[in-house]
Design an enzyme around this catalytic site. Structure first.
Site, PDB file in Angstrom:
ATOM      1  N   GLU A  98       0.836  -1.184   0.000  1.00 45.96           N
ATOM      2  CA  GLU A  98       0.000   0.000   0.000  1.00 45.96           C
ATOM      3  C   GLU A  98       0.881   1.247   0.000  1.00 45.96           C
ATOM      4  O   GLU A  98       1.979   1.250   0.541  1.00 45.96           O
ATOM      5  CB  GLU A  98      -0.918  -0.015   1.221  1.00 45.96           C
ATOM      6  CG  GLU A  98      -1.806  -1.241   1.190  1.00 45.96           C
ATOM      7  CD  GLU A  98      -2.861  -1.281   2.270  1.00 45.96           C
ATOM      8  OE1 GLU A  98      -3.952  -1.760   1.972  1.00 45.96           O
ATOM      9  OE2 GLU A  98      -2.598  -0.831   3.388  1.00 45.96           O
ATOM     10  N   CYS A 137       3.358   8.636   0.685  1.00 44.33           N
ATOM     11  CA  CYS A 137       3.960   7.733   1.671  1.00 44.33           C
ATOM     12  C   CYS A 137       4.126   6.385   0.987  1.00 44.33           C
ATOM     13  O   CYS A 137       3.148   5.796   0.533  1.00 44.33           O
ATOM     14  CB  CYS A 137       3.040   7.620   2.888  1.00 44.33           C
ATOM     15  SG  CYS A 137       3.629   6.438   4.134  1.00 44.33           S
ATOM     16  N   CYS A 144       6.541  -6.674   7.068  1.00 44.90           N
ATOM     17  CA  CYS A 144       7.634  -6.117   7.863  1.00 44.90           C
ATOM     18  C   CYS A 144       8.100  -7.148   8.880  1.00 44.90           C
ATOM     19  O   CYS A 144       7.305  -7.937   9.385  1.00 44.90           O
ATOM     20  CB  CYS A 144       7.172  -4.854   8.592  1.00 44.90           C
ATOM     21  SG  CYS A 144       8.533  -3.954   9.380  1.00 44.90           S
ATOM     22  N   CYS A 148       6.857  -4.318  15.668  1.00 44.87           N
ATOM     23  CA  CYS A 148       6.427  -3.313  16.643  1.00 44.87           C
ATOM     24  C   CYS A 148       4.996  -3.646  17.077  1.00 44.87           C
ATOM     25  O   CYS A 148       4.135  -3.931  16.242  1.00 44.87           O
ATOM     26  CB  CYS A 148       6.493  -1.915  16.027  1.00 44.87           C
ATOM     27  SG  CYS A 148       8.145  -1.487  15.472  1.00 44.87           S
ATOM     28  N   CYS A 151       1.762  -1.751  15.616  1.00 39.26           N
ATOM     29  CA  CYS A 151       1.660  -1.492  14.176  1.00 39.26           C
ATOM     30  C   CYS A 151       0.985  -2.649  13.451  1.00 39.26           C
ATOM     31  O   CYS A 151       1.350  -3.808  13.636  1.00 39.26           O
ATOM     32  CB  CYS A 151       3.055  -1.261  13.595  1.00 39.26           C
ATOM     33  SG  CYS A 151       3.038  -0.967  11.810  1.00 39.26           S
ATOM     34  N   GLY A 195       6.900  -1.772   5.862  1.00 38.79           N
ATOM     35  CA  GLY A 195       8.280  -2.248   5.826  1.00 38.79           C
ATOM     36  C   GLY A 195       9.267  -1.346   6.527  1.00 38.79           C
ATOM     37  O   GLY A 195       8.940  -0.232   6.943  1.00 38.79           O
ATOM     38  N   ASN A 250       9.376   6.221  20.127  1.00 37.18           N
ATOM     39  CA  ASN A 250       8.196   5.509  20.649  1.00 37.18           C
ATOM     40  C   ASN A 250       8.237   5.084  22.111  1.00 37.18           C
ATOM     41  O   ASN A 250       7.271   4.531  22.622  1.00 37.18           O
ATOM     42  CB  ASN A 250       7.862   4.265  19.791  1.00 37.18           C
ATOM     43  CG  ASN A 250       7.477   4.662  18.380  1.00 37.18           C
ATOM     44  OD1 ASN A 250       7.061   5.787  18.136  1.00 37.18           O
ATOM     45  ND2 ASN A 250       7.629   3.755  17.448  1.00 37.18           N
ATOM     46  N   CYS A 367      -0.812   6.291   9.825  1.00 37.33           N
ATOM     47  CA  CYS A 367       0.406   5.616  10.288  1.00 37.33           C
ATOM     48  C   CYS A 367       0.065   4.326  11.011  1.00 37.33           C
ATOM     49  O   CYS A 367      -0.794   4.304  11.890  1.00 37.33           O
ATOM     50  CB  CYS A 367       1.158   6.484  11.286  1.00 37.33           C
ATOM     51  SG  CYS A 367       1.644   8.070  10.668  1.00 37.33           S
TER      52      CYS A 367
END
Ligand code: SAH
Length: 380
Positions: A98, A137, A144, A148, A151, A195, A250, A367
């Site tokens: 995406e 973006c 990935c 995390c 995510c 990713g 984070n 995000c």
């Protein structure tokens, strides 16, 4: 060049030198390479027969060698009420990623007013344009590997790296679809999609060169975000042409960061911030840190003061992102009050802190939300 007969080879992703070698290998003059380069990246043709200036003979040689342009296919488009468009783009092997089109360029990187001469609400100078500027973006991998905990992309696992042509192709396909052309139209790029760009470093940095030399997007309008692959931060610092750097922080201490981002076991905050301190910034350039705020997890005033300590002395700004929720994510979005309080502590402590406005949450384009359609497409 090795040719696999069952597979088409993409021209997108080849540099001017590589295209020149290809032309010369086909007994064509060197300038045919330049023509191809211009057609691929500047005109962004979708098929070889559109290069009318190319002699038929050369075109048929390329055909025989199974070369194609190699643009991804727009499988689906989701349009948000805020103008954001999420694209599902598929490649020759059926894998998809995406990428997101954000008109007005509110990427939180250059759109926060911190750059000289840039203002989020500046009036449009050219009334014929649909937007003052836009940000794309883009993704660097299918899925990935970094895992995390907040995510959605992490839930996919890693499928494969994107080639440099597939990275550039996302931008070419979206520019064509939006009928926009740099450098006339102002376009920013952020490597913040699916990713970890620094786990696909050679293809990422080759794509950067093609954006600058071919598509006409200057390095100053690109930002790459990393979860903290420390050796590649040093590599980026040494690149002659490179995007600006954003680091996904984070968390405000190692215990918390390891819990949220397992990559912290390999490269902890000390190593990460040392690399940040040694990063060679250009004049007036700043590092960006991103901080996803998770309700009652990493968003307290104590956390904010710890962040201040970590970033002390760095030429940096921080983008705060209130969690964009998603299915399978165990965290909650903090109330606006907590976000504002966190920001206030940072700003009063001397660090410019901006709250990133979520774009396209209604279409799952914000995000950490890039995954949904890719997954749906894989099962259908
Ligand atoms: N892998 C790179 C590039 C992705 S950038 C990196 O981690 O930096 C994606 C940004 O969105 C990162 O800063 C990440 O911390 C943030 N993010 C991830 N999931 C999110 C979520 N659910 N809500 C808000 N931001 C999120």
């Amino acid at each position: 060049m090795q040719m696999d007969k069952d597979k088409q080879s993409a021209l997108l992703g080849l540099t001017l030198q590589e295209l020149t070698d290809l032309a010369e290998g086909a007994s064509q003059p060197a300038y045919r390479g330049k023509q191809l380069f211009h057609a691929l990246y500047s005109e962004r043709i979708t098929a070889l027969e559109q290069i009318s200036t190319l002699p038929l003979e050369f075109r048929s040689t390329l055909d025989q060698q199974d070369f194609e342009v190699g643009l991804p296919t727009v499988e689906k488009k989701f349009v948000s009420t805020d103008g954001t468009v999420r694209y599902l783009l598929s490649f020759a092997d059926g894998q998809s990623v995406e990428a997101v089109w954000m008109p007005e360029g509110d990427d939180g990187e250059s759109g926060d007013g911190s750059e000289a001469g840039e203002h989020l609400d500046a009036p449009r100078k050219d009334a014929s344009r649909k937007y003052a500027r836009a940000t794309i973006c883009l993704s660097s991998q299918v899925g990935c590997a970094v895992d995390c905990q907040f995510c959605l992309t992490a839930l996919l696992g890693i499928k494969r790296n994107l080639s440099s042509g597939e990275i550039v192709g996302q931008v070419c396909a979206i520019l064509n679809d939006q009928k926009v052309s740099p450098p006339h139209d102002r376009v920013n790029l952020v490597f913040m999609g699916m990713g970890e760009p620094f786990l696909n470093y050679p293809n990422f940095i080759k794509a950067v060169g093609l954006f600058v030399d071919g598509v006409g997007i200057p390095e100053s309008r690109m930002t790459v975000s990393t979860a903290g692959i420390v050796p590649r931060i040093y590599d980026l610092s040494a690149e002659p042409v490179r995007p600006k750097l954003a680091i996904s922080l984070n968390a405000s201490n190692d215990a918390l960061r390891t819990q949220l981002m397992p990559i912290n076991k390999k490269w902890n905050l000390e190593k990460l911030l040392l690399a940040a301190r040694e990063f060679q910034l250009r004049p007036r350039e700043k590092l960006t840190f991103e901080y996803v705020l998770l309700d009652e997890v990493n968003d307290s005033p104590v956390n904010a003061r710890e962040v201040l300590e970590l970033l002390r002395g760095l030429r940096a700004k921080i983008n705060l992102i209130a969690l964009n929720p998603g299915p399978g994510i165990a965290f909650h979005t903090p109330a606006q009050q907590r976000v504002l309080e966190f920001q206030r502590i940072l700003v009063e402590g001397g660090i410019p802190a901006f709250i990133r406005r979520p774009r396209g949450r209604d279409i799952f384009a914000a995000c950490g939300q890039l995954k949904r359609t890719a997954e749906l497409a894989n099962v259908s």
